[in-house]
Design an enzyme around this catalytic site. Structure first.
Site, PDB file in Angstrom:
ATOM      1  N   HIS A 178      68.536 -59.153   2.372  1.00 58.37           N
ATOM      2  CA  HIS A 178      69.104 -60.298   1.658  1.00 58.37           C
ATOM      3  C   HIS A 178      69.891 -59.809   0.447  1.00 58.37           C
ATOM      4  O   HIS A 178      69.459 -58.908  -0.254  1.00 58.37           O
ATOM      5  CB  HIS A 178      67.966 -61.213   1.176  1.00 58.37           C
ATOM      6  CG  HIS A 178      68.442 -62.401   0.408  1.00 58.37           C
ATOM      7  ND1 HIS A 178      68.889 -63.551   1.018  1.00 58.37           N
ATOM      8  CD2 HIS A 178      68.561 -62.618  -0.919  1.00 58.37           C
ATOM      9  CE1 HIS A 178      69.255 -64.426   0.101  1.00 58.37           C
ATOM     10  NE2 HIS A 178      69.068 -63.891  -1.085  1.00 58.37           N
ATOM     11  N   LYS A 217      62.183 -68.344   1.603  1.00 59.94           N
ATOM     12  CA  LYS A 217      62.941 -68.261   2.862  1.00 59.94           C
ATOM     13  C   LYS A 217      62.667 -66.935   3.568  1.00 59.94           C
ATOM     14  O   LYS A 217      62.523 -66.883   4.783  1.00 59.94           O
ATOM     15  CB  LYS A 217      64.435 -68.446   2.580  1.00 59.94           C
ATOM     16  CG  LYS A 217      64.760 -69.896   2.202  1.00 59.94           C
ATOM     17  CD  LYS A 217      66.198 -70.084   1.776  1.00 59.94           C
ATOM     18  CE  LYS A 217      66.458 -69.626   0.384  1.00 59.94           C
ATOM     19  NZ  LYS A 217      67.623 -70.122  -0.306  1.00 59.94           N
ATOM     20  N   ARG A 259      68.334 -78.863  -8.068  1.00 63.82           N
ATOM     21  CA  ARG A 259      68.666 -77.880  -9.111  1.00 63.82           C
ATOM     22  C   ARG A 259      70.169 -77.801  -9.314  1.00 63.82           C
ATOM     23  O   ARG A 259      70.662 -77.731 -10.440  1.00 63.82           O
ATOM     24  CB  ARG A 259      68.115 -76.504  -8.727  1.00 63.82           C
ATOM     25  CG  ARG A 259      66.601 -76.415  -8.833  1.00 63.82           C
ATOM     26  CD  ARG A 259      66.089 -75.168  -8.132  1.00 63.82           C
ATOM     27  NE  ARG A 259      66.589 -73.955  -8.727  1.00 63.82           N
ATOM     28  CZ  ARG A 259      66.774 -72.812  -8.066  1.00 63.82           C
ATOM     29  NH1 ARG A 259      66.478 -72.720  -6.780  1.00 63.82           N
ATOM     30  NH2 ARG A 259      67.236 -71.757  -8.687  1.00 63.82           N
ATOM     31  N   ASP A 318      62.790 -75.949  -0.094  1.00 63.38           N
ATOM     32  CA  ASP A 318      63.872 -75.290  -0.839  1.00 63.38           C
ATOM     33  C   ASP A 318      65.165 -76.083  -0.722  1.00 63.38           C
ATOM     34  O   ASP A 318      65.927 -76.197  -1.680  1.00 63.38           O
ATOM     35  CB  ASP A 318      64.087 -73.862  -0.346  1.00 63.38           C
ATOM     36  CG  ASP A 318      65.194 -73.173  -1.155  1.00 63.38           C
ATOM     37  OD1 ASP A 318      65.005 -73.030  -2.380  1.00 63.38           O
ATOM     38  OD2 ASP A 318      66.241 -72.826  -0.590  1.00 63.38           O
ATOM     39  N   SER A 362      62.864 -69.512  -4.573  1.00 60.52           N
ATOM     40  CA  SER A 362      63.817 -70.019  -3.581  1.00 60.52           C
ATOM     41  C   SER A 362      64.168 -68.929  -2.564  1.00 60.52           C
ATOM     42  O   SER A 362      64.095 -69.129  -1.348  1.00 60.52           O
ATOM     43  CB  SER A 362      65.067 -70.506  -4.327  1.00 60.52           C
ATOM     44  OG  SER A 362      66.128 -70.714  -3.448  1.00 60.52           O
TER      45      SER A 362
END
Ligand code: URA
Length: 434
Positions: free
Chosen positions: A82, A187, A168, A161, A183
């Site tokens: 990620h 995931k 947010r 999320d 967040s």
């Protein structure tokens, strides 16, 4: 406890129990807690923060709010990767086939670009025919048979999320370290991979503007993953200048294909980061014993053509034609230097915004993108520049658009009399120590 009491507790600096956080997450996901109360709680978190224990518990509750992927039927040690997002960051598209071609399975769920940063899904979809919406069965089948897939999150993955991120975004509560960490990691946990490699971007074009902020976020995310029994490492990498030469979806895919096909011709910083991230994944998954061995394996996968062949297999499995020529924007507009000097910096955010204005990105989630639009950086930091030379080429549909965007792109190039010291590409790698 009523939601009102939980908001007041956080407003006054109190510490939530795990049950209280589950109550908030589940109530928000089911729609039982109204948006105005959830938003008030989020703002209280921005001001008061969350302890490490609260952050771990919030993340676990979010990860459990919907479907989770069970990768236990995949042979080997699946890896996930990620990036916290940047300009021209196409490393996932290169790292995934390198890992898979060496027998390390990857089930990667990616996101779309928003604002000045690009998203892997938009890049993949710029290859005609490529499908990114796969079912859980299709994901597992593809990882078992091809070794990797890169796809969109399934609809019911971490619904908490989805809800919280939208709130947010609309209430100026994105910029909170525990909320960002929860967040991202909720995931990653729900995607099921036992090994997670994070690329935390640092600098003007990234969420984290300073090394200290990036280090703290990376440490928190590593802690969250380890508390759930995952192996997590984080690379802190530079995002002051765009990564590589291409910014814009199809242009970035073409840069990746060139890197996989002919690595000796790739942008050296892009190639270095791809090699390093692959080496970290190889080492963390136990495929290699050291980073040096991991980097050597990545190089072999590139030089032998195995990574390029794997790329074609992944794209073809998802319906795309990996071997077809890809069309770029019909207008190609040069942006020229107005004076001599040394190129001491390229402002990543300004280039990202420029590419977005040309059609490569979205200002709002509803905007349509032009897959063929973007910017090629013809010069790189450290180059000697002469007035009149082309600094960048803009790709888009209409000449008028290119004319409008060109001055801002020119201003993104800092040409100075004296060369400045180049910033490092990789600041640190955390989480590899035993
Ligand atoms: N990326 C995410 O997925 N979540 C955040 O909060 C920030 C960046």
């Amino acid at each position: 406890m009523r939601t009102l009491d939980l908001i007041a507790k956080k407003r006054d600096g109190g510490e939530h129990t795990d049950d209280e956080l589950r109550l908030l997450v589940n109530g928000c996901t089911r729609g039982d807690i109204p948006d105005y109360q959830m938003s008030a709680w989020l703002m209280a978190v921005v001001w008061r923060g969350l302890s490490e224990h609260e952050t771990f518990a919030l993340t676990a509750a979010m990860a459990a709010s919907g479907d989770t992927l069970d990768l236990s039927s995949i042979p080997g040690t699946p890896v996930d990767k990620h990036s916290t997002g940047g300009v021209g960051d196409k490393t996932s598209l290169a790292v995934v086939p390198i890992l898979a071609s060496a027998g390390v399975p990857v089930a990667k769920m990616s996101g779309r670009g928003l604002g000045h940063t690009g998203g892997t899904l938009d890049k993949l979809e710029s290859i005609p025919g490529t499908r990114v919406h796969l079912t859980v069965e299709e994901i597992l089948h593809q990882v078992r048979t091809v070794g990797a897939c890169v796809c969109a999150q399934t609809d019911n993955l971490v619904p908490a999320d989805r809800k919280l991120y939208a709130l947010r975004d609309a209430t100026a509560t994105v910029e909170s370290r525990p909320l960002i960490a929860a967040s991202v990691m909720s995931k990653k946990l729900a995607c099921g991979a036992p090994v997670i490699v994070l690329d935390v971007k640092v600098g003007g074009g990234a969420f984290m503007k300073t090394l200290e902020q990036a280090r703290a976020l990376a440490g928190l995310m590593i802690g969250i993953g380890q508390a759930q029994g995952r192996r997590v490492a984080a690379v802190l990498s530079d995002m002051n200048a765009p990564l590589g030469r291409a910014v814009g979806n199809r242009l970035e895919v073409l840069e990746v294909v060139r890197l996989l096909y002919e690595p000796s011709q790739a942008d050296p910083r892009l190639l270095s980061l791809v090699r390093h991230l692959s080496a970290v994944a190889f080492t963390l998954s136990g495929k290699t014993a050291t980073l040096n061995e991991g980097a050597a394996l990545a190089e072999r996968q590139l030089d032998s053509g195995a990574a390029h062949e794997k790329w074609c297999q992944i794209i073809e499995a998802q319906g795309g034609d990996a071997r077809a020529g890809l069309k770029t924007g019909p207008v190609q507009w040069p942006v020229q230097a107005t004076r001599d000097g040394d190129l001491s910096g390229i402002h990543a955010e300004a280039i990202g915004v420029g590419a977005m204005r040309l059609g490569a990105g979205r200002a709002t989630k509803e905007d349509q993108i032009d897959p063929a639009a973007g910017i090629i950086l013809e010069k790189t930091v450290g180059d000697r520049i002469r007035a009149g030379e082309t600094l960048a080429t803009l790709y888009c549909r209409e000449e008028a658009l290119a004319r409008e965007v060109a001055p801002a792109v020119r201003d993104a190039f800092r040409v100075s009399e004296q060369p400045l010291e180049a910033t490092p590409l990789i600041y640190d790698t955390l989480g590899l120590e035993p």
